[in-house]
Design a protein around this motif. Structure first.
Motif, PDB file in Angstrom:
ATOM      1  N   ALA A 177       2.457  -3.131  11.810  1.00 27.90           N
ATOM      2  CA  ALA A 177       3.144  -2.867  10.546  1.00 27.90           C
ATOM      3  C   ALA A 177       2.126  -2.544   9.449  1.00 27.90           C
ATOM      4  CB  ALA A 177       3.966  -4.083  10.142  1.00 27.90           C
ATOM      5  N   ALA A 178       1.030  -3.294   9.418  1.00 32.01           N
ATOM      6  CA  ALA A 178       0.013  -3.076   8.387  1.00 32.01           C
ATOM      7  C   ALA A 178      -0.570  -1.674   8.505  1.00 32.01           C
ATOM      8  CB  ALA A 178      -1.085  -4.126   8.503  1.00 32.01           C
ATOM      9  N   ALA A 179      -0.801  -1.241   9.748  1.00 33.88           N
ATOM     10  CA  ALA A 179      -1.349   0.109   9.962  1.00 33.88           C
ATOM     11  C   ALA A 179      -0.338   1.148   9.509  1.00 33.88           C
ATOM     12  CB  ALA A 179      -1.700   0.294  11.437  1.00 33.88           C
ATOM     13  N   GLU A 180       0.925   0.933   9.827  1.00 32.52           N
ATOM     14  CA  GLU A 180       1.941   1.944   9.501  1.00 32.52           C
ATOM     15  C   GLU A 180       2.153   2.095   7.992  1.00 32.52           C
ATOM     16  OE1 GLU A 180       5.591   2.042  11.883  1.00 32.52           O
ATOM     17  OE2 GLU A 180       6.611   2.688  10.048  1.00 32.52           O
ATOM     18  N   VAL A 181       2.162   0.992   7.254  1.00 32.52           N
ATOM     19  CA  VAL A 181       2.393   1.107   5.803  1.00 32.52           C
ATOM     20  C   VAL A 181       1.093   1.286   5.020  1.00 32.52           C
ATOM     21  CG1 VAL A 181       4.505  -0.289   5.952  1.00 32.52           C
ATOM     22  CG2 VAL A 181       2.393  -1.382   5.243  1.00 32.52           C
ATOM     23  N   GLY A 182      -0.036   1.313   5.704  1.00 31.70           N
ATOM     24  CA  GLY A 182      -1.323   1.488   5.021  1.00 31.70           C
ATOM     25  C   GLY A 182      -1.665   0.300   4.132  1.00 31.70           C
ATOM     26  N   ALA A 183      -1.373  -0.917   4.622  1.00 32.22           N
ATOM     27  CA  ALA A 183      -1.591  -2.127   3.817  1.00 32.22           C
ATOM     28  C   ALA A 183      -3.078  -2.443   3.673  1.00 32.22           C
ATOM     29  CB  ALA A 183      -0.868  -3.307   4.457  1.00 32.22           C
ATOM     30  N   ASN A 184      -3.441  -3.027   2.535  1.00 29.73           N
ATOM     31  CA  ASN A 184      -4.818  -3.498   2.332  1.00 29.73           C
ATOM     32  C   ASN A 184      -5.100  -4.741   3.155  1.00 29.73           C
ATOM     33  OD1 ASN A 184      -5.369  -1.597   0.377  1.00 29.73           O
ATOM     34  ND2 ASN A 184      -4.588  -2.895  -1.280  1.00 29.73           N
ATOM     35  N   GLY A 185      -4.036  -5.453   3.495  1.00 27.59           N
ATOM     36  CA  GLY A 185      -4.246  -6.689   4.233  1.00 27.59           C
ATOM     37  C   GLY A 185      -2.952  -7.311   4.711  1.00 27.59           C
ATOM     38  N   ILE A 186      -3.102  -8.398   5.457  1.00 31.06           N
ATOM     39  CA  ILE A 186      -1.950  -9.155   5.958  1.00 31.06           C
ATOM     40  C   ILE A 186      -2.074 -10.586   5.437  1.00 31.06           C
ATOM     41  CG2 ILE A 186      -0.726  -9.997   8.017  1.00 31.06           C
ATOM     42  CD1 ILE A 186      -2.011  -7.717   9.616  1.00 31.06           C
ATOM     43  N   CYS A 187      -0.971 -11.121   4.902  1.00 32.22           N
ATOM     44  CA  CYS A 187      -0.944 -12.530   4.461  1.00 32.22           C
ATOM     45  C   CYS A 187       0.008 -13.299   5.355  1.00 32.22           C
ATOM     46  CB  CYS A 187      -0.403 -12.662   3.043  1.00 32.22           C
ATOM     47  SG  CYS A 187      -1.328 -11.755   1.828  1.00 32.22           S
ATOM     48  N   LEU A 188      -0.329 -14.534   5.594  1.00 35.09           N
ATOM     49  CA  LEU A 188       0.586 -15.427   6.301  1.00 35.09           C
ATOM     50  C   LEU A 188       1.321 -16.286   5.284  1.00 35.09           C
ATOM     51  CD1 LEU A 188      -1.380 -16.863   9.372  1.00 35.09           C
ATOM     52  CD2 LEU A 188       0.457 -15.181   9.368  1.00 35.09           C
ATOM     53  N   ALA A 189       2.541 -16.681   5.610  1.00 36.16           N
ATOM     54  CA  ALA A 189       3.298 -17.569   4.727  1.00 36.16           C
ATOM     55  C   ALA A 189       4.271 -18.395   5.557  1.00 36.16           C
ATOM     56  CB  ALA A 189       4.062 -16.743   3.692  1.00 36.16           C
ATOM     57  N   GLY A 190       4.657 -19.559   5.050  1.00 41.23           N
ATOM     58  CA  GLY A 190       5.631 -20.417   5.728  1.00 41.23           C
ATOM     59  C   GLY A 190       4.962 -21.435   6.638  1.00 41.23           C
ATOM     60  N   GLY A 191       5.743 -22.432   7.069  1.00 39.49           N
ATOM     61  CA  GLY A 191       5.211 -23.558   7.819  1.00 39.49           C
ATOM     62  C   GLY A 191       4.433 -23.184   9.070  1.00 39.49           C
ATOM     63  N   VAL A 192       4.908 -22.190   9.829  1.00 38.09           N
ATOM     64  CA  VAL A 192       4.238 -21.815  11.080  1.00 38.09           C
ATOM     65  C   VAL A 192       2.868 -21.176  10.801  1.00 38.09           C
ATOM     66  CG1 VAL A 192       4.487 -20.527  13.254  1.00 38.09           C
ATOM     67  CG2 VAL A 192       6.493 -21.537  12.180  1.00 38.09           C
ATOM     68  N   ALA A 193       2.672 -20.727   9.561  1.00 35.30           N
ATOM     69  CA  ALA A 193       1.378 -20.153   9.179  1.00 35.30           C
ATOM     70  C   ALA A 193       0.276 -21.214   9.209  1.00 35.30           C
ATOM     71  CB  ALA A 193       1.467 -19.524   7.796  1.00 35.30           C
ATOM     72  N   ALA A 194       0.677 -22.491   9.364  1.00 36.83           N
ATOM     73  CA  ALA A 194      -0.324 -23.558   9.511  1.00 36.83           C
ATOM     74  C   ALA A 194      -0.860 -23.605  10.940  1.00 36.83           C
ATOM     75  CB  ALA A 194       0.298 -24.906   9.146  1.00 36.83           C
ATOM     76  N   ASN A 195      -0.264 -22.832  11.845  1.00 36.71           N
ATOM     77  CA  ASN A 195      -0.650 -22.896  13.265  1.00 36.71           C
ATOM     78  C   ASN A 195      -2.075 -22.371  13.509  1.00 36.71           C
ATOM     79  OD1 ASN A 195      -0.621 -21.349  16.146  1.00 36.71           O
ATOM     80  ND2 ASN A 195       0.558 -23.247  16.197  1.00 36.71           N
ATOM     81  N   SER A 196      -2.886 -23.191  14.164  1.00 33.56           N
ATOM     82  CA  SER A 196      -4.308 -22.857  14.344  1.00 33.56           C
ATOM     83  C   SER A 196      -4.514 -21.559  15.114  1.00 33.56           C
ATOM     84  CB  SER A 196      -5.017 -23.971  15.101  1.00 33.56           C
ATOM     85  OG  SER A 196      -4.661 -25.202  14.596  1.00 33.56           O
ATOM     86  N   PHE A 250      -5.378 -12.798   4.843  1.00 33.40           N
ATOM     87  CA  PHE A 250      -5.373 -13.969   3.971  1.00 33.40           C
ATOM     88  C   PHE A 250      -4.523 -15.090   4.546  1.00 33.40           C
ATOM     89  CE2 PHE A 250      -3.904 -16.717   0.584  1.00 33.40           C
ATOM     90  CZ  PHE A 250      -5.146 -17.247   0.241  1.00 33.40           C
ATOM     91  N   LEU A 251      -5.156 -16.237   4.732  1.00 29.73           N
ATOM     92  CA  LEU A 251      -4.487 -17.415   5.275  1.00 29.73           C
ATOM     93  C   LEU A 251      -4.440 -18.483   4.196  1.00 29.73           C
ATOM     94  CD1 LEU A 251      -6.656 -17.716   8.527  1.00 29.73           C
ATOM     95  CD2 LEU A 251      -4.635 -16.296   8.189  1.00 29.73           C
ATOM     96  N   PRO A 252      -3.282 -18.742   3.623  1.00 27.87           N
ATOM     97  CA  PRO A 252      -3.211 -19.818   2.630  1.00 27.87           C
ATOM     98  C   PRO A 252      -3.627 -21.140   3.272  1.00 27.87           C
ATOM     99  CG  PRO A 252      -1.110 -18.620   2.786  1.00 27.87           C
ATOM    100  CD  PRO A 252      -1.970 -18.154   3.919  1.00 27.87           C
ATOM    101  N   SER A 253      -4.073 -22.090   2.458  1.00 27.56           N
ATOM    102  CA  SER A 253      -4.400 -23.408   2.998  1.00 27.56           C
ATOM    103  C   SER A 253      -3.142 -23.974   3.661  1.00 27.56           C
ATOM    104  CB  SER A 253      -4.838 -24.341   1.865  1.00 27.56           C
ATOM    105  OG  SER A 253      -3.753 -24.546   0.985  1.00 27.56           O
ATOM    106  N   ARG A 254      -3.323 -24.920   4.585  1.00 26.67           N
ATOM    107  CA  ARG A 254      -2.162 -25.447   5.314  1.00 26.67           C
ATOM    108  C   ARG A 254      -1.146 -26.080   4.362  1.00 26.67           C
ATOM    109  NH1 ARG A 254      -5.882 -25.325   9.440  1.00 26.67           N
ATOM    110  NH2 ARG A 254      -5.026 -25.077  11.531  1.00 26.67           N
TER     111      ARG A 254
END
Ligand code: KG4
Ligand code: ZN
Length: 343
Positions: free
Chosen positions: A263-282, A300-304
């Protein structure tokens, strides 16, 4: 206003965390208090709505008091009071919304209603103010699995975005799959953190579980994966739980990472961010970061603590929403099925 800063008290009660936070100018977290009700719900294997709203009633005022004391702020010094208005459990939402409106009225400051999903997206900007859209956000929680593209609204003030829904789950959310598989394996609730921990000692290639819809657009499906874990385990006379956990987790992470980077490649995104509880997954964090490095984009990975439900993300979102839309009327309600305002 206080010390030249516009301070917002944020309140989050959409599910099973009772949280309050004071954030200055949408960026400076002065306090963030989260009281989890996990222990109350664990023996039922999931969140019991009636227990959740009663617990919010008991916990909310002490949590707010702690957030104000920790921030060194008195109610009337605040610029606004914000609360999550949806999506979530109606009884739980109403506790936070009613409290926020009452305090806004007493202290003579605006009330701001915040969309919980949007708050998860703004969590990234709170921790990494330099993030520049266009971005792709993978929002993975107990109730949602969504791939969203986000770009600055050319007609709006800074940090107001146009969201596009690129894909979402057609059945279970990713967190729901973690919780259901953990429950089947007798690992308790919530399942995500337990599977994450167990998987560290397991072999992710031990069982080849299906990667549903891997090359098929941006939608997700996790219900078949859950069924195939259950079917596989039932056929074995003995299992290595850590291997099953690691193999299941690998199947989820493979699909999430593959779709996010495509998806990031298709929309030409500068980056990918994670969000939500599962984003805490190692494993998800590690794999996503590796993929971003490989693709030469920002990961970008927000703190857990910022991935799971908290009120700092609510207060920060309120700062940007207040500038874009102004205060929310005190006659507004709570909306259990609220969606992200997509273009
Ligand atoms: O965002 P969140 O705190 O609440 C919702 O808005 O749903 O997400 C909770 C979900 C639960 O399903 C939980 O099992 C999952 O996030 N979770 C994890 C991890 N920590 C929490 N899933 C996988 N790995 C983790 N480390
Ligand atoms: Zn959430």
């Amino acid at each position: 206003m206080s010390n030249g800063q516009f301070r917002i008290l944020g309140i989050e009660t959409s599910c099973d965390e009772t949280a309050a936070s004071v954030v200055g100018d949408g960026a400076d977290v002065l306090s963030s208090v989260v009281s989890s009700q996990v222990d109350l719900h664990a023996r039922f294997g999931g969140v019991v709505p009636e227990i959740a709203s009663r617990a919010h009633l008991d916990l909310l005022m002490p949590v707010i008091a702690e957030a104000l004391v920790e921030a060194g702020v008195d109610g009337p010094d605040l610029g606004a009071v914000a609360a999550t208005i949806g999506p979530g459990l109606i009884g739980s939402l109403l506790v936070g919304v009613s409290a926020a409106k009452a305090m806004a009225l007493v202290w003579g400051v605006p009330f701001v209603g915040v969309n919980h999903l949007e708050a998860h997206l703004y969590a990234s900007f709170l921790e990494e103010p330099s993030l520049e859209p266009p971005l792709v956000v993978l929002l993975v929680s107990g109730g949602h699995t969504q791939l969203i593209s986000l770009e600055q609204d050319p007609d709006g003030p800074p940090r107001t975005f146009i969201y596009r829904m690129l894909g979402q789950t057609i059945d279970d959310a990713a967190g729901e799959a973690f919780d259901k598989v953990a429950r089947f394996l007798g690992l308790g609730y919530p399942g995500g953190p337990v599977i994450d921990r167990l998987a560290m000692d397991g072999d992710p290639t031990a069982v080849q579980f299906p990667r549903s819809m891997l090359n098929d657009g941006y939608d997700f499906s996790f219900s078949g994966l859950k069924t195939s874990v259950i079917t596989w385990v039932r056929k074995q006379s003995e299992i290595e739980v850590a291997d099953v956990a690691a193999s299941f987790q690998a199947a989820v992470v493979d699909v999430l990472v593959a779709k996010a980077r495509r998806a990031a490649a298709e929309v030409g995104a500068n980056g990918i961010c994670l969000a939500g509880g599962v984003a805490a997954n190692s494993a998800l964090r590690e794999r996503l970061l590796d993929a971003c490095i490989e693709d030469g984009i920002q990961g970008f990975l927000p703190s857990r603590a910022m991935c799971t439900d908290n009120a700092a993300m609510v207060a920060a979102t309120a700062w940007w929403r207040l500038q874009a839309d102004g205060p929310t009327g005190l006659d507004s309600g709570a909306y259990p099925n609220l969606r992200l305002p997509v273009a």
